[in-house]
Design an enzyme around this catalytic site. Structure first.
Site, PDB file in Angstrom:
ATOM      1  N   LYS A  51     -17.334  -7.327   8.111  1.00  0.00           N
ATOM      2  CA  LYS A  51     -16.105  -8.083   8.384  1.00  0.00           C
ATOM      3  C   LYS A  51     -15.670  -7.957   9.830  1.00  0.00           C
ATOM      4  CE  LYS A  51     -13.661  -8.199   3.969  1.00  0.00           C
ATOM      5  NZ  LYS A  51     -12.476  -7.672   3.283  1.00  0.00           N
ATOM      6  N   ARG A 110      -1.330  -5.906  -8.380  1.00  0.00           N
ATOM      7  CA  ARG A 110      -0.107  -6.659  -8.075  1.00  0.00           C
ATOM      8  C   ARG A 110       0.186  -7.684  -9.151  1.00  0.00           C
ATOM      9  NH1 ARG A 110      -2.668  -7.942  -2.361  1.00  0.00           N
ATOM     10  NH2 ARG A 110      -4.311  -8.215  -3.877  1.00  0.00           N
ATOM     11  N   HIS A 167       0.843  -1.208   0.000  1.00  0.00           N
ATOM     12  CA  HIS A 167       0.000   0.000   0.000  1.00  0.00           C
ATOM     13  C   HIS A 167       0.876   1.256   0.000  1.00  0.00           C
ATOM     14  CE1 HIS A 167      -3.137  -2.622   2.214  1.00  0.00           C
ATOM     15  NE2 HIS A 167      -3.637  -2.377   1.022  1.00  0.00           N
ATOM     16  N   SER A 185      -2.925  -7.743   2.822  1.00  0.00           N
ATOM     17  CA  SER A 185      -3.211  -7.635   4.263  1.00  0.00           C
ATOM     18  C   SER A 185      -3.606  -8.999   4.812  1.00  0.00           C
ATOM     19  CB  SER A 185      -4.341  -6.638   4.511  1.00  0.00           C
ATOM     20  OG  SER A 185      -3.998  -5.375   4.021  1.00  0.00           O
TER      21      SER A 185
HETATM   22  O1  PNS Z   1      -8.377  -3.212   0.204  1.00  0.00           O
HETATM   23  P1  PNS Z   1      -9.546  -3.861  -0.419  1.00  0.00           P
HETATM   24  O2  PNS Z   1     -10.273  -4.693   0.582  1.00  0.00           O
HETATM   25  O3  PNS Z   1      -9.194  -4.602  -1.675  1.00  0.00           O
HETATM   26  O4  PNS Z   1     -10.549  -2.679  -0.850  1.00  0.00           O
HETATM   27  C1  PNS Z   1     -11.749  -2.946  -1.496  1.00  0.00           C
HETATM   28  C2  PNS Z   1     -12.620  -1.695  -1.565  1.00  0.00           C
HETATM   29  C3  PNS Z   1     -12.744  -1.033  -0.200  1.00  0.00           C
HETATM   30  C4  PNS Z   1     -12.008  -0.694  -2.515  1.00  0.00           C
HETATM   31  C5  PNS Z   1     -14.000  -2.160  -2.093  1.00  0.00           C
HETATM   32  O5  PNS Z   1     -14.452  -3.229  -1.340  1.00  0.00           O
HETATM   33  C6  PNS Z   1     -15.026  -1.054  -2.055  1.00  0.00           C
HETATM   34  O6  PNS Z   1     -14.973  -0.119  -2.822  1.00  0.00           O
HETATM   35  N1  PNS Z   1     -15.976  -1.160  -1.090  1.00  0.00           N
HETATM   36  C7  PNS Z   1     -16.957  -0.143  -0.834  1.00  0.00           C
HETATM   37  C8  PNS Z   1     -18.338  -0.600  -1.343  1.00  0.00           C
HETATM   38  C9  PNS Z   1     -18.430  -0.342  -2.819  1.00  0.00           C
HETATM   39  O7  PNS Z   1     -18.259   0.752  -3.306  1.00  0.00           O
HETATM   40  N2  PNS Z   1     -18.719  -1.446  -3.548  1.00  0.00           N
HETATM   41  C10 PNS Z   1     -18.846  -1.411  -4.977  1.00  0.00           C
HETATM   42  C11 PNS Z   1     -17.504  -1.354  -5.653  1.00  0.00           C
HETATM   43  S1  PNS Z   1     -17.798  -1.398  -7.343  1.00  0.00           S
END
Ligand code: PNS
Length: 163
Positions: A41, A94, A17, A132
């Protein structure tokens, strides 16, 4: 003002990150590190703990030209980006395995907020396998994560394991 958000769970922040944030610095005037408060979660660190850790770590990489802000959000990333008047959502890629998920998210976010562009940055090779979840799993099972997460994160993980 070129403002971006860098959304994620950051449970916890990894060196992968940090690498993506460093690479974003020359591209934007302001980057909001947006910590998702995912009520579904069961995280290792609370949102407040995650935000505090990131705030403590960011001065290591700040360059003075791009402001780095830590914030948390619930709900849709696209809504948060729009509310903050951001023009971009930064995501790190990645490996090819990230691509499909990221593509779907980017297309959905574009559908929700067409004026906001998702910007993908490639993580450094040495962090290409770092996530993570992997860090938590390895650490919890007694493996070493040094060099893969910031020292402060490693110390906080150690503190958690003593609880
Ligand atoms: O670090 P991560 O867990 O890969 O992040 C994922 C994240 C937070 C970017 C994604 O889960 C997200 O955007 N969640 C918020 C809900 C949302 O907007 N969902 C639709 C995405 S198209």
């Amino acid at each position: 003002m070129r403002r971006a958000i860098f959304p994620g769970s950051f449970d916890p922040l990894t060196n992968g990150h940090l690498d993506i944030i460093k690479r974003s610095l020359p591209l934007f005037d302001e980057i909001i590190i947006a910590v998702l408060n995912n009520l579904e979660k069961k995280p290792m660190f609370s949102v407040a703990e995650r935000c505090r850790m990131i705030e403590e770590i960011l001065p290591e990489i700040e360059n003075g030209e791009c402001s780095l802000i830590v914030d948390s959000f619930q709900g849709l990333t696209a809504d948060f980006a729009r509310d903050k008047s951001a023009t971009a959502i930064v995501r790190g890629i990645r490996a090819v395995s990230d691509y499909e998920y990221e593509l779907r998210m980017a297309l959905m976010n574009r559908r929700l907020e067409p004026q906001i562009e998702t910007v993908f940055l490639m993580a450094a090779e040495e962090y290409s396998y770092v996530s993570s979840n992997l860090m938590k799993q390895v650490f919890t099972l007694g493996g070493r994560v040094e060099g893969l997460v910031p020292e402060l994160v490693e110390a906080k993980m150690r503190d958690k394991s003593k609880l």
